[in-house]
Design an enzyme around this catalytic site. Structure first.
Site, PDB file in Angstrom:
ATOM      1  CD  GLN A 129      13.397 -49.433  31.380  1.00  0.00           C
ATOM      2  OE1 GLN A 129      14.348 -50.195  31.346  1.00  0.00           O
ATOM      3  NE2 GLN A 129      12.984 -48.796  30.304  1.00  0.00           N
ATOM      4  CG  ASP A 167       5.431 -51.268  25.436  1.00  0.00           C
ATOM      5  OD1 ASP A 167       5.281 -50.181  26.003  1.00  0.00           O
ATOM      6  OD2 ASP A 167       6.197 -52.138  25.872  1.00  0.00           O
ATOM      7  CG  ASN A 176       6.720 -56.112  26.927  1.00  0.00           C
ATOM      8  OD1 ASN A 176       6.187 -55.048  27.233  1.00  0.00           O
ATOM      9  ND2 ASN A 176       7.328 -56.859  27.823  1.00  0.00           N
ATOM     10  CE  LYS A 177      11.835 -51.604  27.615  1.00  0.00           C
ATOM     11  NZ  LYS A 177      12.393 -50.370  27.037  1.00  0.00           N
TER      12      LYS A 177
HETATM   13  C1  RUB Z   1       8.079 -50.764  29.464  1.00  0.00           C
HETATM   14  C2  RUB Z   1       7.556 -52.060  28.993  1.00  0.00           C
HETATM   15  C3  RUB Z   1       6.335 -52.586  29.691  1.00  0.00           C
HETATM   16  C4  RUB Z   1       5.101 -52.160  28.931  1.00  0.00           C
HETATM   17  C5  RUB Z   1       3.831 -52.450  29.722  1.00  0.00           C
HETATM   18  O1  RUB Z   1       9.050 -50.199  28.572  1.00  0.00           O
HETATM   19  O2  RUB Z   1       8.043 -52.672  28.073  1.00  0.00           O
HETATM   20  O3  RUB Z   1       6.338 -53.985  29.736  1.00  0.00           O
HETATM   21  O4  RUB Z   1       5.160 -50.788  28.651  1.00  0.00           O
HETATM   22  O5  RUB Z   1       3.559 -51.389  30.516  1.00  0.00           O
HETATM   23  P1  RUB Z   1       9.593 -48.694  28.814  1.00  0.00           P
HETATM   24  P2  RUB Z   1       2.340 -51.175  31.513  1.00  0.00           P
HETATM   25  O6  RUB Z   1      10.166 -48.672  30.192  1.00  0.00           O
HETATM   26  O7  RUB Z   1      10.614 -48.466  27.756  1.00  0.00           O
HETATM   27  O8  RUB Z   1       8.425 -47.764  28.681  1.00  0.00           O
HETATM   28  O9  RUB Z   1       1.903 -52.508  32.047  1.00  0.00           O
HETATM   29  O10 RUB Z   1       2.994 -50.298  32.508  1.00  0.00           O
HETATM   30  O11 RUB Z   1       1.242 -50.505  30.790  1.00  0.00           O
END
Ligand code: RUB
Length: 263
Positions: A129, A167, A176-177
């Site tokens: 990602q 998350d 988070n990731k």
């Molecule tokens: C995405 C991830 C992002 C958070 C924040 O993981 O870890 O840092 O979801 O997202 P994945 P946002 O790709 O497994 O969903 O700022 O977009 O809300």
């Protein structure tokens, strides 16, 4: 309800990814078919996502419309953008990991407002990602340098600030990731400020289960006697976090918690 099935499939397969995008898609799916079954299917599609359950809670318990929910995300993002703009210094290197809408949009906004900075980021295996982030930022004319995940130390020791998404924001830290905790530890060793950039709807008063994804994402044809682990997220203790940048401002961790608990 083909569209609802498609949304749920895309959330599960990470075609729709990142807490905000998942939550917005869930609002759409629930609007199309507002049943208990849709709610439960959405909740189990990505278990590490309090934003998703907060959206459903607003739609079901508080009677919000999907438009009100989308307006919330837009207004929050606008405010977050302005706070991130304030915190980035001219000519600095910003490090980020994975793909976060809250981080990405605020960087694009800062660039559009004339801030001069570049970004270091990591690929984020197994699903890469980090490349989505790199593409989005470079499209906005931001200079981006992408490192392999094992280059985290290289990337961070030369950075001036770390901005990661979230998350889930819990009492004792953030989920988070995978890769985020080692990033936080490296930043701590080098005394580089580390901020979480996140909409307040990521707050969860309850603990959140870390999602373990299919090992095939890591090694499709791994020999049967090799155990391949694929936790998608991890816990970052709050002691590493200098502040949380949300729609409520740039707040120290306890102040952020006080704010959301009072709401
Ligand atoms: C995405 C991830 C992002 C958070 C924040 O993981 O870890 O840092 O979801 O997202 P994945 P946002 O790709 O497994 O969903 O700022 O977009 O809300």
């Amino acid at each position: 309800m083909k569209e609802v099935d498609r949304i749920i499939r895309n959330i599960k397969s990470v075609k729709i990814q990142g807490a905000t995008n998942i939550a917005k898609a869930a609002a759409k799916a629930y609007h199309l078919n507002p049943t208990k079954q849709t709610k439960n299917r959405l909740l189990s599609a990505r278990p590490t996502e309090p934003t998703l359950s907060n959206v459903l809670n607003h739609l079901i318990e508080r009677g919000w419309s999907d438009k009100q929910v989308l307006d919330h995300f837009k207004e929050s993002q606008d405010r977050i953008n302005r706070f991130v703009f304030k915190i980035i210094k001219n000519k600095s290197i910003v490090f980020t990991h994975c793909h976060s809408t809250n981080v990405g949009k605020s960087l694009v906004y800062s660039k559009m407002q004339g801030k001069k900075f570049e970004v270091f980021n990591t690929e984020t295996r197994p699903l890469l990602q980090g490349r989505i982030t790199a593409r989005e930022l470079s499209k906005a004319d931001i200079k981006v340098t992408t490192f392999i995940d094992s280059g985290l130390h290289e990337a961070i020791e030369d950075s001036d600030i770390l901005l990661l998404g979230a998350d889930a924001i819990l009492k004792n830290g953030v989920i988070n990731k995978i890769g985020s905790t080692i990033a936080a530890e490296i930043a701590h060793v080098h005394k580089i400020p580390f901020y979480i950039v996140a909409d307040s709807w990521k707050y969860s008063p309850r603990n959140v289960k870390i999602e373990e994804r299919d090992f095939k994402e890591v090694w499709k044809d791994a020999p049967k006697n090799i155990n391949v682990k694929n936790p998608a997220f991890e816990f970052i203790p709050r002691k590493y976090i200098k502040g949380v940048i949300s729609e409520y401002g740039i707040l120290k961790y306890p102040d952020f918690l006080r704010k959301v608990k009072n709401l």
